[in-house]
Enzyme design. Structure first.
Site, PDB file in Angstrom:
ATOM      1  N   SER A  53     -41.863 -73.038 -30.987  1.00  0.00           N
ATOM      2  CA  SER A  53     -42.447 -72.043 -32.194  1.00  0.00           C
ATOM      3  C   SER A  53     -43.265 -70.823 -31.730  1.00  0.00           C
ATOM      4  CB  SER A  53     -43.416 -73.096 -33.063  1.00  0.00           C
ATOM      5  OG  SER A  53     -42.430 -73.927 -33.781  1.00  0.00           O
ATOM      6  N   LYS A  56     -41.917 -67.684 -33.312  1.00  0.00           N
ATOM      7  CA  LYS A  56     -42.632 -67.087 -34.518  1.00  0.00           C
ATOM      8  C   LYS A  56     -43.396 -65.965 -34.259  1.00  0.00           C
ATOM      9  CE  LYS A  56     -41.792 -71.635 -36.799  1.00  0.00           C
ATOM     10  NZ  LYS A  56     -41.815 -72.907 -36.140  1.00  0.00           N
ATOM     11  N   SER A 113     -46.609 -73.543 -39.128  1.00  0.00           N
ATOM     12  CA  SER A 113     -45.511 -73.467 -38.001  1.00  0.00           C
ATOM     13  C   SER A 113     -44.096 -74.104 -38.920  1.00  0.00           C
ATOM     14  CB  SER A 113     -45.802 -74.165 -36.961  1.00  0.00           C
ATOM     15  OG  SER A 113     -44.838 -73.747 -35.585  1.00  0.00           O
TER      16      SER A 113
END
Length: 390
Positions: A53, A56, A113
């Site tokens: 993640s 992101k 997330s």
């Protein structure tokens, strides 16, 4: 062979000895001064790693650039597509067709997330997952992230999605310097969605003095990744930590590295951009067997696992906050701004979220109708919505 580098000759006295005598770190790390970009220490900084993640952050950066270019606004609608709604957790779980403001979507993506929201942001801002990935890779090239490649906006595992600690440091520099107006989003303690409260997975926030960012990540193949930042007396340091064994250990490692950095006088060391490549720069480590086939499911999560043994040593990053967390309200609706330009055709009509028709398998397609396959099958993680006019 692992490489650990300290510009030790420039360290002062006891601090230098303590840092050099410390135990070798296990995985890629880099610690740097945000203002100058100068590195305090690094290890295996060019080793390819699955970002999970941490991806992101690039999704946010591409979106910030799209906002600056006038392609979309903070109050523009982000619609959950059938494809994005089908992404696995961590997720918000909104139904296809749900609409939210872009700023709320970004906060859900960065704090919770949420994989479904990251995919929705990518599809709406870029037009499709593939088109958004192209923009991610274009930005990576522009920033000099030579060891990175992206195929999706949320960081779910793909063998074709990887990065390095050094590249992530470049990305953090770009985000914090190009878009300071969004910096507070990376230190949000939690979100409130109706009566539901969602805590930030970054265990430094609210616990480590001066912590102000930035992101965590986990898939089985990557281990527990983290980018932690903190500001003290006007000085901001950032620690990139990849491949830790748990949510708590990554926070502890980041905190230790930041502590060492703040104890060191600001040196005239090499910058991130000037650091020459070294070590293994081509292979990618995979921790799946180590983390997800030998540990219970409770330990295979972004969230910190509770300590069952009362006699076990505890970490301040395993405890609840010692204060009532400040929550930011987010939710669906309120999107009064213009629709993202990538979701409109040349006449201004919005593309519909419908599947692309395919020929029946028992009926051969007519001449010239065979589909064209672009890229490898391993990059696909679900059917992307086709652009079909309403």
């Amino acid at each position: 062979m692992r490489y650990r580098h300290f510009p030790g000759i420039l360290l002062a006295g006891a601090v230098a000895l303590a840092m050099l005598a410390g135990p070798a770190l296990a995985n890629p790390t880099i610690v740097f001064d945000l203002k100058s970009g100068r590195i305090l220490q690094h290890q295996d900084a060019f080793k390819r790693w699955y970002p999970a993640s941490l991806t992101k952050l690039m999704t946010a950066y591409v979106t910030f650039r799209a906002i600056a270019a006038g392609e979309v606004q903070l109050d523009s609608p982000i619609k959950v597509t059938k494809h994005s709604a089908g992404e696995p957790p961590s997720k918000m779980g909104f139904k296809p067709g749900s609409v939210m403001r872009l700023d709320n979507a970004l906060k859900m993506m960065l704090v919770k997330s949420a994989n479904d929201i990251a995919m929705a942001v990518g599809e709406n801002v870029g037009g499709s997952q593939a088109a958004f990935a192209e923009r991610m890779n274009a930005e990576a090239r522009r920033l000099g992230m030579t060891g990175s490649h992206f195929v999706n906006p949320n960081g779910l595992y793909s063998p074709e999605q990887y990065t390095t600690a050094r590249d992530l440091a470049l990305l953090v520099m770009a985000i914090r310097k190009d878009f300071p107006q969004y910096v507070p989003w990376f230190s949000i303690e939690g979100l409130a969605i109706g009566k539901k409260q969602i805590s930030n997975y970054n265990l430094l926030i609210g616990r480590y003095p001066g912590a102000d960012g930035m992101k965590t990540g986990f898939v089985c193949s990557s281990g527990f990744n983290m980018i932690g930042s903190a500001t003290r007396n006007g000085r901001t340091l950032v620690a990139v930590v990849l491949g830790e064994q748990s949510a708590v250990s990554r926070a502890e490692t980041a905190a230790r590295l930041l502590d060492q950095g703040f104890a060191t006088a600001q040196p005239n060391w090499i910058t991130i951009a000037a650091l020459p490549a070294y070590g293994d720069t081509t292979s990618v480590n995979d921790l799946r067997d180590e983390l997800c086939r030998k540990k219970p499911a409770v330990e295979q999560s972004e969230a910190a696992a509770p300590v069952g043994d009362k006699e076990a040593p505890k970490s301040p990053y395993q405890e609840k906050l010692d204060h009532v967390p400040t929550l930011v309200a987010v939710g669906l609706g309120g999107a009064t701004g213009p629709k993202p330009k990538a979701m409109l055709d040349e006449t201004g009509q919005e593309y519909a979220d419908v599947p692309l028709p395919t020929w029946r398998p028992d009926v051969p397609p007519p001449p010239g109708a065979e589909p064209t396959v672009v890229g490898s099958a391993t990059a696909a993680q679900g059917d992307e919505p086709a652009k079909v006019l309403n």
